[in-house]
Design a protein around this motif. Sequence first.
Motif, short mmCIF file in Angstrom:
data_model
loop_
_atom_site.label_atom_id
_atom_site.label_comp_id
_atom_site.label_asym_id
_atom_site.label_seq_id
_atom_site.Cartn_x
_atom_site.Cartn_y
_atom_site.Cartn_z
N UNK A 56 0.82 -1.19 0.00
CA UNK A 56 0.00 0.00 0.00
C UNK A 56 0.87 1.26 0.00
N UNK A 57 1.92 1.24 0.81
CA UNK A 57 2.81 2.40 0.88
C UNK A 57 3.54 2.61 -0.44
N UNK A 58 4.04 1.53 -1.04
CA UNK A 58 4.75 1.66 -2.30
C UNK A 58 3.83 2.13 -3.41
N UNK A 59 2.59 1.68 -3.36
CA UNK A 59 1.61 2.14 -4.35
C UNK A 59 1.36 3.64 -4.20
N UNK A 60 1.21 4.08 -2.96
CA UNK A 60 1.04 5.50 -2.69
C UNK A 60 2.22 6.29 -3.24
N UNK A 61 3.44 5.81 -2.97
CA UNK A 61 4.63 6.52 -3.42
C UNK A 61 4.65 6.68 -4.93
N UNK A 62 4.38 5.58 -5.63
CA UNK A 62 4.44 5.60 -7.09
C UNK A 62 3.36 6.51 -7.68
N UNK A 63 2.12 6.35 -7.18
CA UNK A 63 1.02 7.14 -7.71
C UNK A 63 1.21 8.63 -7.42
N UNK A 64 1.68 8.94 -6.21
CA UNK A 64 1.86 10.33 -5.84
C UNK A 64 2.94 10.99 -6.68
N UNK A 65 4.04 10.28 -6.91
CA UNK A 65 5.11 10.85 -7.73
C UNK A 65 4.67 11.04 -9.17
N UNK A 66 3.93 10.07 -9.70
CA UNK A 66 3.44 10.20 -11.08
C UNK A 66 2.48 11.38 -11.20
N UNK A 67 1.57 11.53 -10.23
CA UNK A 67 0.61 12.63 -10.28
C UNK A 67 1.29 13.98 -10.06
N UNK A 68 2.31 14.01 -9.22
CA UNK A 68 3.04 15.26 -8.99
C UNK A 68 3.74 15.71 -10.26
N UNK A 69 4.34 14.77 -10.98
CA UNK A 69 5.00 15.13 -12.23
C UNK A 69 3.99 15.63 -13.26
N UNK A 70 2.84 14.95 -13.32
CA UNK A 70 1.80 15.38 -14.26
C UNK A 70 1.28 16.77 -13.89
N UNK A 71 1.11 17.00 -12.59
CA UNK A 71 0.64 18.30 -12.11
C UNK A 71 1.64 19.41 -12.43
N UNK A 72 2.91 19.12 -12.27
CA UNK A 72 3.94 20.11 -12.59
C UNK A 72 3.93 20.45 -14.08
N UNK A 73 3.76 19.45 -14.92
CA UNK A 73 3.70 19.71 -16.36
C UNK A 73 2.49 20.59 -16.71
N UNK A 74 1.34 20.26 -16.13
CA UNK A 74 0.15 21.07 -16.37
C UNK A 74 0.34 22.49 -15.85
N UNK A 75 0.96 22.61 -14.68
CA UNK A 75 1.16 23.94 -14.08
C UNK A 75 2.06 24.80 -14.96
N UNK A 76 3.14 24.23 -15.47
CA UNK A 76 4.03 25.01 -16.34
C UNK A 76 3.30 25.49 -17.58
N UNK A 77 2.51 24.61 -18.17
CA UNK A 77 1.78 25.00 -19.37
C UNK A 77 0.71 26.05 -19.06
N UNK A 78 -0.03 25.85 -17.98
CA UNK A 78 -1.10 26.78 -17.62
C UNK A 78 -0.56 28.17 -17.31
N UNK A 79 0.50 28.24 -16.51
CA UNK A 79 1.01 29.55 -16.12
C UNK A 79 1.76 30.23 -17.25
N UNK A 80 2.36 29.46 -18.14
CA UNK A 80 2.97 30.08 -19.30
C UNK A 80 1.92 30.78 -20.15
N UNK A 81 0.82 30.10 -20.40
CA UNK A 81 -0.25 30.70 -21.19
C UNK A 81 -0.93 31.83 -20.43
N UNK A 82 -1.07 31.66 -19.12
CA UNK A 82 -1.71 32.70 -18.31
C UNK A 82 -0.91 33.99 -18.34
N UNK A 83 0.39 33.89 -18.11
CA UNK A 83 1.23 35.09 -18.06
C UNK A 83 1.38 35.73 -19.44
N UNK A 84 1.47 34.91 -20.47
CA UNK A 84 1.53 35.47 -21.83
C UNK A 84 0.22 36.17 -22.16
#
Length: 437
Positions: A378-406
């Motif tokens: 359960x702990x290892x599953x949490x670690x893997x899923x959380x890291x994958x979602x964090x990376x996906x969230x960071x990618x979305x954030x970079x794209x969203x804020x780039x377009x927002x600021x432009x």
Amino acid sequence: MAGGPPKALPSTGPHSLRDMPHPLAGSSSEEAVGGDSTPSPDLLMGRSFGDKDLILPNGGTPAGTSSPASSSSLLNRLQLDDDIDGETRDLFVTVDDPKKHVCTMETYITYRITTKSTRVEFDLPEYSVRRRYQDFDWLRNKLEESQPTHLIPPLPEKFVVKGVVDRFSEEFVETRRKALDKFLKRITDHPVLSFNEHFNVFLTAKDLNAYKKQGMALLTRVGESVKHVTGGYKLRTRPLEFAAIGDYLDTFALKLGTIDRIAQRIIKEEIEYLVELREYGPVYSTWSALEGELAEPLEGVSGCIGNCSTALEELTDDMTEDFLPVLREYILYSDSMKSVLKKRDQVQAEYEAKLEAVALRKEERPKVPADVEKCQDRMECFNADLKADMERWQNNKRQDFRQLLMGMADKNIQYYEKCLMAWESVIPLLQEKQEAK
């Protein structure tokens, strides 16, 4: 909204998630509701947080690779223009056509949810249903219950939208529609959440209330397993990578909160300035009626100020409707991520407590009980899923804020260009009067 849709993620193809075991589920995968399963954590761990080839849970393919081809010709008609990398997608959801419903006991707004898909989980290629805000809230709660290891996108706050008093006004409804549309698109783009059974029901069921009543007594084993991890265990030390995530989220939310407060003050001052401009311009027009030779230049100044007022109103509307909602969404997003991080810490604390209990036994080589191994999974599953979602969230954030600021830069440039053109238009009128003398 100024922030564009997130980068499309490949789907897991036609395979049903219910065919894949999940470490958080019980011994029988048939008892889990919603198809919330994940492959063995041995396949998920061992990758760094920034690895681009991180294997996604539930058999999802990493971003940047092609998803399985579909044999349906409908897929060609479901290509989105904003698919930046040209990836094929098999699920599209839009929120539009808000309608006001006035009943004896309450008044509320519903939105049309249109779904197009080539997935085998859907009986039809297209659905159209109507949902109200509390239905979206039900969906998010169900996703949190059935997918506790994943980051669930935030919903817009129910009643509080700064700068808007009437929640049935066109401005409020449109701002909420955009936020709800983005909420569903976030789920649609997720390789795990988009296959959740509750999400499928939300998109397709004609009578969602009947399903709500039917499913009230059903809680998935996944949700139960995490919900019953209480505060009886205290985490010793959070791993460095997750400690860094926690520190980052704290700082990120603090900075965004400061920007949000300052932006609110700026918009308030701009609105006050706009009120003054609207009173200021007509004064010149009234004055021109008392003047002979100055009548035309004064009317020109009055019109110039009117044009500047219109430009400023457009700028404040853009800031209120496009800039502020993105800030607020990501503040709520950071809260959601902190919640998942806290659940991960609780599972780790439980695992550490179980290990201590085993170590205290008198046996020289104590056998690791099955419940300890399950807790580790359960702990290892949490670690893997959380890291994958964090990376996906960071990618979305970079794209969203780039377009927002432009977009914000473009809107400010347009505003000052309009003001410049307005004032330049007055100069010839003044020069003509000077030459006439």
